[in-house]
Design an enzyme around this catalytic site. Structure first.
Site, PDB file in Angstrom:
ATOM      1  N   GLY A 152       0.867  -1.180   0.000  1.00  0.00           N
ATOM      2  CA  GLY A 152       0.000   0.000   0.000  1.00  0.00           C
ATOM      3  C   GLY A 152       0.901   1.225   0.000  1.00  0.00           C
ATOM      4  NE  ARG A 153      -2.450   4.807   2.452  1.00  0.00           N
ATOM      5  CZ  ARG A 153      -3.761   4.588   2.528  1.00  0.00           C
ATOM      6  NH1 ARG A 153      -4.595   5.298   1.815  1.00  0.00           N
ATOM      7  NH2 ARG A 153      -4.246   3.680   3.356  1.00  0.00           N
ATOM      8  CB  ALA A 231       2.730  -4.028   9.579  1.00  0.00           C
ATOM      9  NE  ARG A 232      -2.083  -1.974  14.234  1.00  0.00           N
ATOM     10  CZ  ARG A 232      -1.649  -0.757  13.875  1.00  0.00           C
ATOM     11  NH1 ARG A 232      -0.356  -0.567  13.626  1.00  0.00           N
ATOM     12  NH2 ARG A 232      -2.479   0.258  13.787  1.00  0.00           N
ATOM     13  CD  GLU A 261       2.262  -2.753  19.866  1.00  0.00           C
ATOM     14  OE1 GLU A 261       1.670  -1.690  20.114  1.00  0.00           O
ATOM     15  OE2 GLU A 261       2.714  -3.034  18.757  1.00  0.00           O
ATOM     16  CG  HIS A 279       3.001   0.873  17.732  1.00  0.00           C
ATOM     17  ND1 HIS A 279       1.980  -0.039  17.782  1.00  0.00           N
ATOM     18  CD2 HIS A 279       2.861   1.513  16.539  1.00  0.00           C
ATOM     19  CE1 HIS A 279       1.245   0.043  16.679  1.00  0.00           C
ATOM     20  NE2 HIS A 279       1.771   0.992  15.906  1.00  0.00           N
ATOM     21  CB  ILE A 280       8.048   5.349  17.803  1.00  0.00           C
ATOM     22  CG1 ILE A 280       9.271   4.512  17.340  1.00  0.00           C
ATOM     23  CG2 ILE A 280       7.936   5.325  19.322  1.00  0.00           C
ATOM     24  CD1 ILE A 280      10.616   5.101  17.747  1.00  0.00           C
ATOM     25  N   GLY A 281       6.189   4.285  14.831  1.00  0.00           N
ATOM     26  CA  GLY A 281       6.224   4.482  13.379  1.00  0.00           C
ATOM     27  C   GLY A 281       5.845   5.889  12.926  1.00  0.00           C
TER      28      GLY A 281
HETATM   29  C1  GLV Z   1       0.156   3.020  13.638  1.00  0.00           C
HETATM   30  O1  GLV Z   1       0.506   1.910  13.881  1.00  0.00           O
HETATM   31  C2  GLV Z   1      -0.956   3.326  12.819  1.00  0.00           C
HETATM   32  O2  GLV Z   1      -1.693   2.410  12.410  1.00  0.00           O
HETATM   33  O3  GLV Z   1      -1.172   4.521  12.546  1.00  0.00           O
HETATM   34  C1  GLV Z   2      -1.123   2.558   4.941  1.00  0.00           C
HETATM   35  O1  GLV Z   2      -0.957   3.773   5.037  1.00  0.00           O
HETATM   36  C2  GLV Z   2      -0.701   1.832   3.778  1.00  0.00           C
HETATM   37  O2  GLV Z   2      -1.456   1.886   2.794  1.00  0.00           O
HETATM   38  O3  GLV Z   2       0.392   1.275   3.802  1.00  0.00           O
END
Ligand code: GLV
Ligand code: GLV
Length: 312
Positions: A152-153, A231-232, A261, A279-281
């Site tokens: 994705g993005r 991601a997760r 978490e 979790h500081i993305g």
């Molecule tokens: C962070 O993990 C988000 O989903 O924005």
């Molecule tokens: C989320 O922003 C994604 O599309 O990766």
């Protein structure tokens, strides 16, 4: 109209002048499930954090709820199908955090590959006595193969950033013209797992991605490979990752997210093959401010009968 804001954000509008009643959690931590359940009773909107579980029971406790704005791009914490069935709009914060999250994935990749955190601990402990030919030997990055899962993005941004390092890119599942323009190859998942030197995860967490990486996938990876997860956490079966690193099945991991978490598997602690972050993305002031503006803009839009810009 009442808005429940489960944690004060870096940007807060002047709610009173806008005519909204608010409950804002200003405590240090997040609200508990029971606190949310209590406060949501008379709320028309929730601005929720990614760790807030917004399930059927919470939604049923809020008969006047019309919009849930999740202060995150991921929304696996929300039972959005149930929310939609009740005509509740669910919003998230895409786009603004794309580069910030990809930057963090790079920071983890490089820190893990070049033992930056281990080196820092070594220096802080005053252990640097001499330059040595074999001190802190890491892995090369330039020219190595980057496997991107979830294009994705954020995954796409990760791929674009890799071009400074002249990395061949492998990706999977569905064609991505932006990555193709960089010479990336779409391959099946097994090929990606076997051929990549670095694997970076950027997929959402859902039933089809939960535990996508288990013992079996780690066994297929190169022994020299590193996995990065921004991601997760539950996309990886964490105990299997710990075992794979311990047995040398893979070389290491850079992780921003964890299966349970804020609990972190003890096998990931004090482990020099692992670099971990809380979790500081999306955690830059600029990005977190933009995320807050987006959440509130959509919240106000829906409360005043207009469409939201960013719905899930
Ligand atoms: C962070 O993990 C988000 O989903 O924005
Ligand atoms: C989320 O922003 C994604 O599309 O990766």
């Amino acid at each position: 109209m009442k808005i429940l804001i489960t944690k004060e954000l870096p940007y807060m509008p002047d709610f009173a002048s806008l005519g909204y009643e608010v409950y804002i959690n200003k405590s240090e931590g997040l609200m508990t499930y029971d606190q949310i359940k209590e406060q949501v009773k008379d709320a028309n909107a929730i601005v929720s954090m990614l760790a807030d579980k917004i399930d059927q029971e919470i939604i049923d406790s809020a008969p006047n709820l019309i919009v849930i704005c999740n202060y995150a791009v991921g929304y696996n914490n929300i039972d959005f199908n149930y929310a939609k069935s009740k005509n509740i709009v669910v919003c998230n914060t895409p786009d603004v955090l794309t580069d910030t999250t990809a930057e963090l994935a790079w920071a983890l990749l490089m820190a893990t590959a070049r033992k930056i955190v281990e080196s820092d601990r070594f220096m802080q402990a005053g252990k640097f006595k001499a330059w040595l030919p074999d001190l802190m030997l890491g892995q090369d990055i330039v020219g190595k193969t980057l496997g991107i899962i979830g294009t994705g993005r954020i995954g796409t941004a990760m791929g674009k950033m890799s071009q400074g390092f002249r990395m061949p890119i492998l990706y999977t599942r569905k064609p991505n013209p932006e990555l193709d323009a960089l010479g990336a190859k779409m391959v099946d998942m097994d090929t990606l797992i076997k051929k990549s030197d670095y694997i970076s995860l950027h997929c959402p967490l859902n039933d089809s991605t939960k535990h996508m990486f288990t013992k079996k996938e780690f066994a297929m990876m190169k022994n020299s490979a590193i996995i990065v997860n921004t991601a997760r956490g539950a996309v990886i079966k964490e105990q299997d990752l710990v075992d794979a690193i311990a047995t040398g099945e893979i070389a290491g991991a850079g992780l921003d997210v964890f299966e349970d978490e804020p609990i972190v598997n003890s096998g990931l602690l004090n482990n020099d093959k692992v670099v971990i972050a809380p979790h500081i993305g999306s955690a830059t002031l600029g990005t977190r401010t933009k995320m807050a503006q987006m959440s509130f803009n959509d919240c106000f839009a829906v409360l005043s009968g207009k469409p939201a810009k960013f719905t899930v």
